[in-house]
Write a protein that holds these residues in place. Structure first.
Motif, PDB file in Angstrom:
ATOM      1  N   ILE A 218      16.205  10.169  -4.951  1.00  0.00           N
ATOM      2  CA  ILE A 218      16.308   8.723  -5.194  1.00  0.00           C
ATOM      3  C   ILE A 218      16.232   8.427  -6.694  1.00  0.00           C
ATOM      4  CG2 ILE A 218      15.133   6.500  -4.873  1.00  0.00           C
ATOM      5  CD1 ILE A 218      14.252   7.636  -2.082  1.00  0.00           C
ATOM      6  N   ILE A 219      15.292   9.071  -7.393  1.00  0.00           N
ATOM      7  CA  ILE A 219      15.158   8.877  -8.846  1.00  0.00           C
ATOM      8  C   ILE A 219      16.451   9.252  -9.555  1.00  0.00           C
ATOM      9  CG2 ILE A 219      13.979   9.699 -10.935  1.00  0.00           C
ATOM     10  CD1 ILE A 219      11.462  10.068  -9.130  1.00  0.00           C
ATOM     11  N   HIS A 220      17.056  10.365  -9.136  1.00  0.00           N
ATOM     12  CA  HIS A 220      18.296  10.809  -9.765  1.00  0.00           C
ATOM     13  C   HIS A 220      19.458   9.864  -9.434  1.00  0.00           C
ATOM     14  CE1 HIS A 220      16.874  15.263 -10.266  1.00  0.00           C
ATOM     15  NE2 HIS A 220      16.072  14.386 -10.843  1.00  0.00           N
ATOM     16  N   GLU A 221      19.517   9.416  -8.195  1.00  0.00           N
ATOM     17  CA  GLU A 221      20.585   8.492  -7.810  1.00  0.00           C
ATOM     18  C   GLU A 221      20.494   7.178  -8.589  1.00  0.00           C
ATOM     19  OE1 GLU A 221      20.079   8.157  -3.628  1.00  0.00           O
ATOM     20  OE2 GLU A 221      21.333   9.915  -3.158  1.00  0.00           O
ATOM     21  N   GLU A 222      19.266   6.737  -8.850  1.00  0.00           N
ATOM     22  CA  GLU A 222      19.044   5.486  -9.593  1.00  0.00           C
ATOM     23  C   GLU A 222      19.011   5.717 -11.111  1.00  0.00           C
ATOM     24  OE1 GLU A 222      18.938   2.465  -8.275  1.00  0.00           O
ATOM     25  OE2 GLU A 222      19.277   3.339  -6.276  1.00  0.00           O
ATOM     26  N   GLU A 223      19.199   6.973 -11.517  1.00  0.00           N
ATOM     27  CA  GLU A 223      19.200   7.350 -12.932  1.00  0.00           C
ATOM     28  C   GLU A 223      17.923   6.905 -13.648  1.00  0.00           C
ATOM     29  OE1 GLU A 223      22.922   6.219 -14.754  1.00  0.00           O
ATOM     30  OE2 GLU A 223      23.956   7.840 -13.704  1.00  0.00           O
ATOM     31  N   GLY A 224      16.807   6.949 -12.917  1.00  0.00           N
ATOM     32  CA  GLY A 224      15.515   6.628 -13.504  1.00  0.00           C
ATOM     33  C   GLY A 224      15.236   5.151 -13.676  1.00  0.00           C
ATOM     34  N   MET A 225      16.083   4.311 -13.139  1.00  0.00           N
ATOM     35  CA  MET A 225      15.897   2.859 -13.317  1.00  0.00           C
ATOM     36  C   MET A 225      15.177   2.254 -12.123  1.00  0.00           C
ATOM     37  SD  MET A 225      19.305   1.715 -15.372  1.00  0.00           S
ATOM     38  CE  MET A 225      20.475   2.678 -14.404  1.00  0.00           C
ATOM     39  N   LEU A 226      13.921   2.662 -11.952  1.00  0.00           N
ATOM     40  CA  LEU A 226      13.026   2.150 -10.927  1.00  0.00           C
ATOM     41  C   LEU A 226      11.611   2.487 -11.369  1.00  0.00           C
ATOM     42  CD1 LEU A 226      13.230   4.486  -7.772  1.00  0.00           C
ATOM     43  CD2 LEU A 226      13.796   5.175 -10.084  1.00  0.00           C
ATOM     44  N   ASN A 227      10.624   2.105 -10.585  1.00  0.00           N
ATOM     45  CA  ASN A 227       9.242   2.406 -10.963  1.00  0.00           C
ATOM     46  C   ASN A 227       8.495   3.056  -9.806  1.00  0.00           C
ATOM     47  OD1 ASN A 227       8.142   0.261  -9.263  1.00  0.00           O
ATOM     48  ND2 ASN A 227       8.912  -1.160 -10.816  1.00  0.00           N
ATOM     49  N   THR A 228       7.270   3.472 -10.075  1.00  0.00           N
ATOM     50  CA  THR A 228       6.471   4.176  -9.072  1.00  0.00           C
ATOM     51  C   THR A 228       6.220   3.324  -7.840  1.00  0.00           C
ATOM     52  OG1 THR A 228       5.373   5.408 -10.853  1.00  0.00           O
ATOM     53  CG2 THR A 228       4.320   5.446  -8.702  1.00  0.00           C
ATOM     54  N   TYR A 229       5.997   2.027  -8.034  1.00  0.00           N
ATOM     55  CA  TYR A 229       5.732   1.139  -6.903  1.00  0.00           C
ATOM     56  C   TYR A 229       6.902   1.121  -5.923  1.00  0.00           C
ATOM     57  CZ  TYR A 229       1.865  -0.475  -9.792  1.00  0.00           C
ATOM     58  OH  TYR A 229       0.730  -0.530 -10.564  1.00  0.00           O
ATOM     59  N   GLU A 230       8.118   1.193  -6.442  1.00  0.00           N
ATOM     60  CA  GLU A 230       9.291   1.200  -5.568  1.00  0.00           C
ATOM     61  C   GLU A 230       9.365   2.482  -4.745  1.00  0.00           C
ATOM     62  OE1 GLU A 230      12.992  -0.644  -7.499  1.00  0.00           O
ATOM     63  OE2 GLU A 230      11.652  -0.342  -9.222  1.00  0.00           O
ATOM     64  N   LEU A 231       8.839   3.579  -5.281  1.00  0.00           N
ATOM     65  CA  LEU A 231       8.846   4.849  -4.538  1.00  0.00           C
ATOM     66  C   LEU A 231       7.939   4.789  -3.317  1.00  0.00           C
ATOM     67  CD1 LEU A 231       8.698   7.547  -7.381  1.00  0.00           C
ATOM     68  CD2 LEU A 231      10.709   6.670  -6.199  1.00  0.00           C
ATOM     69  N   LEU A 232       6.909   3.947  -3.376  1.00  0.00           N
ATOM     70  CA  LEU A 232       5.957   3.855  -2.269  1.00  0.00           C
ATOM     71  C   LEU A 232       6.613   3.355  -0.986  1.00  0.00           C
ATOM     72  CD1 LEU A 232       2.874   2.380  -4.166  1.00  0.00           C
ATOM     73  CD2 LEU A 232       3.138   4.714  -3.299  1.00  0.00           C
ATOM     74  N   ASP A 233       7.767   2.684  -1.107  1.00  0.00           N
ATOM     75  CA  ASP A 233       8.485   2.214   0.081  1.00  0.00           C
ATOM     76  C   ASP A 233       9.015   3.375   0.917  1.00  0.00           C
ATOM     77  OD1 ASP A 233       8.070  -0.397  -0.705  1.00  0.00           O
ATOM     78  OD2 ASP A 233      10.000  -0.586  -1.720  1.00  0.00           O
ATOM     79  N   TYR A 234       9.093   4.564   0.316  1.00  0.00           N
ATOM     80  CA  TYR A 234       9.695   5.712   1.003  1.00  0.00           C
ATOM     81  C   TYR A 234       8.667   6.724   1.498  1.00  0.00           C
ATOM     82  CZ  TYR A 234      13.833   3.891  -1.366  1.00  0.00           C
ATOM     83  OH  TYR A 234      14.852   3.079  -1.831  1.00  0.00           O
ATOM     84  N   VAL A 235       7.375   6.462   1.257  1.00  0.00           N
ATOM     85  CA  VAL A 235       6.347   7.412   1.671  1.00  0.00           C
ATOM     86  C   VAL A 235       5.282   6.698   2.500  1.00  0.00           C
ATOM     87  CG1 VAL A 235       6.693   8.905  -0.335  1.00  0.00           C
ATOM     88  CG2 VAL A 235       5.008   7.070  -0.456  1.00  0.00           C
ATOM     89  N   ASN A 236       4.499   7.486   3.210  1.00  0.00           N
ATOM     90  CA  ASN A 236       3.471   6.901   4.076  1.00  0.00           C
ATOM     91  C   ASN A 236       2.070   7.187   3.563  1.00  0.00           C
ATOM     92  OD1 ASN A 236       3.443   9.610   4.532  1.00  0.00           O
ATOM     93  ND2 ASN A 236       3.693   9.512   6.762  1.00  0.00           N
ATOM     94  N   PHE A 237       1.936   7.299   2.216  1.00  0.00           N
ATOM     95  CA  PHE A 237       0.605   7.483   1.657  1.00  0.00           C
ATOM     96  C   PHE A 237       0.434   6.613   0.412  1.00  0.00           C
ATOM     97  CE2 PHE A 237       3.068  11.514   1.125  1.00  0.00           C
ATOM     98  CZ  PHE A 237       3.508  11.338  -0.190  1.00  0.00           C
ATOM     99  N   SER A 238      -0.775   6.598  -0.129  1.00  0.00           N
ATOM    100  CA  SER A 238      -1.134   5.697  -1.222  1.00  0.00           C
ATOM    101  C   SER A 238      -0.517   6.135  -2.547  1.00  0.00           C
ATOM    102  CB  SER A 238      -2.648   5.643  -1.375  1.00  0.00           C
ATOM    103  OG  SER A 238      -3.135   6.891  -1.850  1.00  0.00           O
ATOM    104  N   GLN A 239      -0.569   5.233  -3.520  1.00  0.00           N
ATOM    105  CA  GLN A 239      -0.063   5.559  -4.849  1.00  0.00           C
ATOM    106  C   GLN A 239      -0.848   6.721  -5.462  1.00  0.00           C
ATOM    107  OE1 GLN A 239       0.011   2.318  -7.659  1.00  0.00           O
ATOM    108  NE2 GLN A 239       0.609   3.610  -9.368  1.00  0.00           N
ATOM    109  N   LYS A 240      -2.158   6.729  -5.268  1.00  0.00           N
ATOM    110  CA  LYS A 240      -2.975   7.808  -5.820  1.00  0.00           C
ATOM    111  C   LYS A 240      -2.588   9.160  -5.239  1.00  0.00           C
ATOM    112  CE  LYS A 240      -7.776   9.276  -6.573  1.00  0.00           C
ATOM    113  NZ  LYS A 240      -9.198   8.973  -6.365  1.00  0.00           N
ATOM    114  N   THR A 241      -2.377   9.190  -3.911  1.00  0.00           N
ATOM    115  CA  THR A 241      -1.974  10.442  -3.255  1.00  0.00           C
ATOM    116  C   THR A 241      -0.589  10.866  -3.730  1.00  0.00           C
ATOM    117  OG1 THR A 241      -3.286   9.919  -1.295  1.00  0.00           O
ATOM    118  CG2 THR A 241      -1.555  11.565  -1.035  1.00  0.00           C
ATOM    119  N   LEU A 242       0.311   9.883  -3.872  1.00  0.00           N
ATOM    120  CA  LEU A 242       1.656  10.179  -4.368  1.00  0.00           C
ATOM    121  C   LEU A 242       1.578  10.831  -5.746  1.00  0.00           C
ATOM    122  CD1 LEU A 242       4.739  10.032  -4.493  1.00  0.00           C
ATOM    123  CD2 LEU A 242       4.522   7.654  -5.252  1.00  0.00           C
ATOM    124  N   GLU A 243       0.796  10.256  -6.645  1.00  0.00           N
ATOM    125  CA  GLU A 243       0.706  10.782  -8.000  1.00  0.00           C
ATOM    126  C   GLU A 243       0.086  12.184  -8.005  1.00  0.00           C
ATOM    127  OE1 GLU A 243      -0.667   8.341 -11.086  1.00  0.00           O
ATOM    128  OE2 GLU A 243       0.832   6.790 -10.689  1.00  0.00           O
TER     129      GLU A 243
END
Length: 268
Positions: A165-190
């Motif tokens: 997803i990051i590559h498809e968007e060429e890096g034009m997004l943020n960490t919060y937007e990635l949370l829509d695709y996972v089932n865990f918290s931001q801390k766990t993601l990081e």
């Protein structure tokens, strides 16, 4: 200085690049800024006269080394003629192969033997046996890589999806937007992203965006002014701060100089 790439079609999604870099007598001493490309590497340097300098710390480069994720550029120096052969991995591949914490080698070049002894014992003889024949070395490495046990799980599969997803968007997004695709918290993601990839998702996104911009600029696809706004920089000042952070020099200073190695691999 000659940089040659070899076919990696059947190695996807583990290996992104196989490359041979050589320096003749008339090209040394050589020095270049190296911009990280969001990947890890294993490289055999057939010389004792290469080094990397990062934040004043000089790291000798010789024999079989592993290069972790770098978040800022570093200086690469070559004193004498010689050559090297390297493997550039997909961002999650080194973790899948070693099951080790990739963040532990962030901003480092280390002997592979110190980081992953079993992988060293497997690869080192191949690099030595075919040190004078890059084509035979390529063939032997491909065979070995295809036979490596690759360990994955649900978390790694999710991280692979996020990287796509990051590559498809060429890096034009943020960490919060990635949370829509996972089932865990931001801390766990990081925590998990850092362990598997070597950088936090925020740093990976920021570096990937800058890298895409630089590749488009060096490929002369579009002028710099348009690229700055295309990649969501507010203005030239915002871009200049990112540029100085990653490249350790101002855009004005950089664009006045020649960067043959950097230009070569950014244009691949």
């Amino acid at each position: 200085m000659t940089l040659k790439y070899f076919d990696t079609d059947n190695l996807s999604p583990i290996v992104e690049e196989l490359f041979h870099l050589s320096f003749s007598k008339d090209t040394v001493p050589f020095e270049s800024t190296i911009l990280p490309i969001c990947s890890t590497n294993i490289t055999y340097i057939y010389s004792n006269c290469q080094s990397a300098i990062f934040k004043g710390n000089k790291m000798p480069l010789c024999d079989l080394i592993v290069t972790g994720q770098f978040y800022e550029s570093y200086q690469f120096k070559v004193k004498k003629e010689g050559h090297s052969y390297g493997i550039t991995f997909h961002p999650t591949a080194l973790h899948k192969i070693t099951q080790l914490d990739i963040h532990k080698i962030k901003n480092k070049h280390l002997p592979l033997k110190a980081f992953a002894p079993q992988l060293f014992e497997l690869l080192n003889p191949i690099f030595l046996d075919y040190k004078d024949d890059a084509n035979k070395l390529t063939k032997a490495l491909k065979k070995t890589i295809l036979e490596l046990p690759i360990v994955t799980n649900k978390t790694i599969i999710l991280i692979d999806k996020l990287i796509t997803i990051i590559h498809e968007e060429e890096g034009m997004l943020n960490t919060y937007e990635l949370l829509d695709y996972v089932n865990f918290s931001q801390k766990t993601l990081e925590t998990q992203f850092k362990k598997v990839v070597g950088l936090t998702p925020g740093k990976y996104i920021r570096l990937h965006r800058f890298l895409k911009l630089m590749r488009k600029y060096e490929g002369k696809e579009i002028n710099l002014k348009d690229l700055i706004f295309m990649y969501n920089y507010y203005d030239h000042s915002h871009f200049g701060k990112d540029f100085k952070y990653f490249m350790k020099q101002s855009p004005k200073t950089y664009f006045k100089s020649d960067h043959p190695l950097l230009n070569e691999y950014l244009n691949k």
